[in-house]
Scaffold this motif. Structure first.
Motif, mmCIF file in Angstrom:
data_model
loop_
_atom_site.group_PDB
_atom_site.id
_atom_site.type_symbol
_atom_site.label_atom_id
_atom_site.label_comp_id
_atom_site.label_asym_id
_atom_site.label_seq_id
_atom_site.Cartn_x
_atom_site.Cartn_y
_atom_site.Cartn_z
ATOM 1 N N LEU A 244 0.822 -1.208 0.000
ATOM 2 C CA LEU A 244 0.000 0.000 0.000
ATOM 3 C C LEU A 244 0.860 1.264 0.000
ATOM 4 O O LEU A 244 0.501 2.290 -0.562
ATOM 5 N N LEU A 245 2.018 1.168 0.643
ATOM 6 C CA LEU A 245 2.925 2.313 0.751
ATOM 7 C C LEU A 245 3.966 2.317 -0.365
ATOM 8 O O LEU A 245 4.888 3.125 -0.352
ATOM 9 N N ASP A 246 3.820 1.363 -1.322
ATOM 10 C CA ASP A 246 4.779 1.239 -2.429
ATOM 11 C C ASP A 246 6.200 0.978 -1.956
ATOM 12 O O ASP A 246 7.155 1.500 -2.522
ATOM 13 N N ILE A 247 6.329 0.210 -0.897
ATOM 14 C CA ILE A 247 7.672 -0.155 -0.431
ATOM 15 C C ILE A 247 8.031 -1.530 -0.999
ATOM 16 O O ILE A 247 7.345 -2.517 -0.731
ATOM 17 N N ASP A 248 9.081 -1.565 -1.815
ATOM 18 C CA ASP A 248 9.553 -2.852 -2.341
ATOM 19 C C ASP A 248 10.329 -3.578 -1.261
ATOM 20 O O ASP A 248 11.069 -2.957 -0.505
ATOM 21 N N TYR A 249 10.168 -4.878 -1.212
ATOM 22 C CA TYR A 249 10.940 -5.645 -0.231
ATOM 23 C C TYR A 249 11.375 -6.958 -0.847
ATOM 24 O O TYR A 249 10.815 -7.426 -1.837
ATOM 25 N N ILE A 250 12.399 -7.523 -0.251
ATOM 26 C CA ILE A 250 12.923 -8.808 -0.686
ATOM 27 C C ILE A 250 12.654 -9.795 0.440
ATOM 28 O O ILE A 250 13.040 -9.533 1.593
ATOM 29 N N LEU A 251 11.973 -10.891 0.150
ATOM 30 C CA LEU A 251 11.758 -11.898 1.194
ATOM 31 C C LEU A 251 13.074 -12.613 1.431
ATOM 32 O O LEU A 251 13.655 -13.192 0.524
ATOM 33 N N ASN A 252 13.565 -12.525 2.640
ATOM 34 C CA ASN A 252 14.876 -13.090 2.947
ATOM 35 C C ASN A 252 14.759 -14.116 4.072
ATOM 36 O O ASN A 252 14.739 -13.759 5.247
ATOM 37 N N PRO A 253 14.687 -15.403 3.709
ATOM 38 C CA PRO A 253 14.490 -16.444 4.723
ATOM 39 C C PRO A 253 15.669 -16.607 5.679
ATOM 40 O O PRO A 253 15.543 -17.230 6.726
#
Ligand SMILES: [Zn+2]
Ligand SMILES: [Zn+2]
Length: 421
Positions: A244-253
């Protein structure tokens, strides 16, 4: 005897404190808009607080704390981080009995006995936030956004948001068993630390710096795929808010925090250009920490940001902070009488709100001119015997070089007008 600052510490001199103050002000403005209030806790605490609040078996507690006995025989530790103290204060002052959530920020020195290297000191500075008394996923997203907002306002770019969920103690148990099962055939290939903690805390194998590039690590079961339904819902809500805030993230296990009181959201904000020490801020949810410190159920989440790292990143990205250290006026005097008279005007001009300086060392007029330049003065005021007799001062615009005479009794008014325009 040659006196030196202790290894791993450094002086921040006036030419640099302006940058620190700028950074602090940017952060404080963001905190204000997000309604986070400052908390100031002691710089040292009873050692037990950090043993419980950071965790026995962590590098910080085992190797890096500045711990000493005070003259009363108590074991005292210089704070190595901010969270444990904030949670201790929240519990001790019974804030849990008041309206929730409570949103705090802090900034200040932290102390860790580590090998000093670029961007890492034994006395370093962190600014951080803690939100206590709320477990809504919106808070998790807000905390991440708030940190990013500070960096954005400083002009930083190219940041990566790494995100994970570490579940809760309930769902982590079965995940731990899966990990133990998975790593069993590779036990011989793990580093000695990981071999000894393999049964007890298999999660810490995932973020082991020694084993991180081994092939079998990439294939290990991923915690965010194994968490329980409640934790899964929380995580997907956090992601929805970030979207919703247009924040890109990388899922990092691999982003795991090995201790039981860390729950659900974990995040790190990374700038690759920094090399080995590339985390600018990191944090996560710790719904079990207040239980550990004070036997009370209070959900919490926070982050800590390394201020030295931020300044290093600014440098790395070639960002000049808009710092203005110029002064408004430099008062140049000729003769003793003029100097005395100037001293009283100096005070009046300062009281009127102007940044004013003069020479205290009896320099020649040429020397005083140079000092005016060195101080980046917008104007200089020249006051000699002739001027005093006529009741005037000569004002020189240092940028364009023209001069006018102004009546002394109108000097403060005239200069305030000129500076304000
Ligand atoms: Zn769970
Ligand atoms: Zn290892």
């Amino acid at each position: 005897m040659k006196v030196k600052a202790p290894r791993g510490t450094n002086d921040i001199l006036p030419q640099d404190t302006a940058k620190w103050q700028y950074l602090e002000n940017v952060a404080k403005n963001v905190f204000k808009r997000y309604n986070y209030k400052e908390i100031r806790t002691p710089i040292f605490e009873e050692t037990g607080l950090f043993q419980r609040g950071i965790g026995e078996g962590t590098d910080i507690v085992e190797k890096e704390m500045y711990t000493f006995e005070d003259k009363g025989g108590r074991s005292i530790t210089l704070r190595p981080e901010g969270t444990a103290s904030v949670v201790r204060s929240f519990l001790e002052n019974k804030i849990y009995g008041k309206a929730q959530p409570n949103k705090y920020f802090y900034l200040g020195q932290m102390f860790r006995y580590e090998r000093p290297q670029s961007g890492r000191y034994r006395q370093f500075h962190q600014l951080g936030v803690e939100v206590l008394g709320g477990d809504s996923p919106a808070i998790d997203a807000e905390v991440i956004l708030l940190g990013l907002e500070i960096l954005r306002e400083l002009g930083l770019e190219g940041l990566e948001v790494h995100l994970n969920s570490v579940g809760c103690p309930k769902c982590r148990e079965s995940y731990k068993e899966k990990l133990i099962e998975y790593f069993k055939p590779y036990l011989e290939e793990l580093c000695s630390d990981c071999q000894s903690r393999y049964e007890r805390s298999p999660l810490r194998i995932l973020d082991c710096k020694v084993d991180k590039d081994k092939n079998f690590l990439a294939e290990a079961p991923k915690i965010h795929e194994e968490i329980c339904d409640e934790c899964g819902d929380h995580f997907s809500e956090v992601k929805t808010f970030l979207d919703l805030l247009d924040i890109d993230y990388i899922l990092n296990p691999k982003l795991v925090r090995g201790l039981d009181y860390y729950t659900r959201t974990a995040f790190e904000i990374i700038y690759k250009g920094l090399g080995a020490q590339d985390t600018i801020f990191g944090g996560g949810r710790y719904d079990g920490l207040a239980q550990e410190i004070g036997r009370r159920d209070v959900p919490g989440i926070g982050f800590a940001m390394g201020m030295e790292r931020i300044l290093l990143t600014l440098e790395e990205q070639g960002i000049e902070l808009p710092i203005d250290e110029s002064i408004d006026l430099f008062v140049i005097t000729i003769g003793e009488e003029a100097q005395r008279s100037a001293f009283s005007y100096l005070h009046k001009l300062r009281r009127a709100g102007l940044k004013v300086e003069m020479d205290y060392l009896g320099r020649s007029v040429k020397g005083q001119m140079k000092a005016a330049d060195r101080n980046n003065a917008s104007y200089s005021i020249i006051l000699g015997e002739d001027e005093l007799q006529k009741g005037v001062a000569t004002i020189r615009d240092m940028k364009i070089g023209d001069q006018v005479e102004v009546e002394l009794k109108k000097l403060v008014e005239e200069m305030t007008d000129r500076i304000e325009n």
